[in-house]
Enzyme design. Structure first.
Site, short mmCIF file in Angstrom:
data_model
loop_
_atom_site.label_atom_id
_atom_site.label_comp_id
_atom_site.label_asym_id
_atom_site.label_seq_id
_atom_site.Cartn_x
_atom_site.Cartn_y
_atom_site.Cartn_z
N HIS A 1 -8.03 3.64 1.41
CA HIS A 1 -9.54 2.60 1.71
C HIS A 1 -9.97 1.80 2.49
CE1 HIS A 1 -6.66 -1.22 2.76
NE2 HIS A 1 -5.36 -0.10 2.35
N CYS B 1 -0.49 0.93 2.15
CA CYS B 1 -1.53 1.84 2.24
C CYS B 1 -1.77 2.84 3.36
CB CYS B 1 -2.53 0.91 1.89
SG CYS B 1 -2.16 0.54 -0.48
#
Length: 213
Positions: free
Chosen positions: A166, A182
């Site tokens: 992301h 992440c």
């Protein structure tokens, strides 16, 4: 939007980020306006553009020679090198700098892009809620959202494994090991990658040269 307001909003929300941890104070306290050089039109928000001259050259988007065995179209994330490569058919790869999970939080393995999101909403994982019961349960997408302009949601089979590739509102974290697991990218880089890969794309995340557990 004025670049200073963009960054101040990012700093304000950083403690709530599921895939994010605040950068060291001496970095975050740097001249905030120096990180941003403008915006790129997008909907429903413009994408903040970063002065990539502030990054180590190896973390800037570039096309590199690629000799690995992975087939074209595969995303390969190297946790140790803090780099993500999208393999091309001509023996090259589009390479991006990334931020990765802090020690003990990094994940490695094989997955696929199960879905894609534009200016996605953010919500904490169950583990994060158990560690911090007062954490906000959701934040709508926008320039102050820790998931940034785009997100690729990683799946194994039909199961969302809760790891994402992301964008980030902390550009100084690219090349660092400080997220909750992440893979984060500059907003302009995740937009570029998002446009290049379809749902179903294979993703290999490796550490110590291996992605198989």
């Amino acid at each position: 939007m004025h670049t200073r307001r963009i960054l101040l909003a990012a700093l304000a929300i950083a403690p709530l980020a599921a895939c994010q941890q605040r950068a060291p104070l001496q970095v975050a306290a740097d001249d905030d306006s120096a990180w941003y050089i403008g915006t790129k039109p997008d909907k429903p928000y413009d994408v903040p553009l970063v002065d990539t001259g502030r990054l180590d050259p190896k973390y800037r988007r570039q096309v590199v020679r690629y000799t690995g065995p992975e087939r074209p179209g595969t995303i390969v994330v190297d946790i140790d090198q803090r780099q993500l490569a999208l393999v091309q058919a001509d023996g090259t790869a589009v390479q991006y700098g990334v931020g990765v999970g802090k020690l003990g939080f990094s994940w490695k393995g094989e997955a696929r892009v199960g879905r894609k999101g534009v200016w996605p909403d953010w919500s904490p994982t169950t583990t994060m809620v158990s560690l911090n019961p007062d954490i906000a349960r959701q934040r709508k997408g926008g320039v102050d959202n820790p998931l940034g302009a785009r997100a690729l949601y990683l799946y194994q089979g039909n199961r969302d494994i809760l790891f994402r590739i992301h964008g980030t509102n902390e550009p100084w974290s690219i090349g660092e090991q400080m997220s909750s697991g992440c893979i984060r990218m500059l907003n302009e880089d995740i937009v570029d990658l998002y446009e290049r890969v379809p749902v179903g794309t294979q993703v290999l995340v490796k550490r110590n040269g291996k992605y198989r557990v």
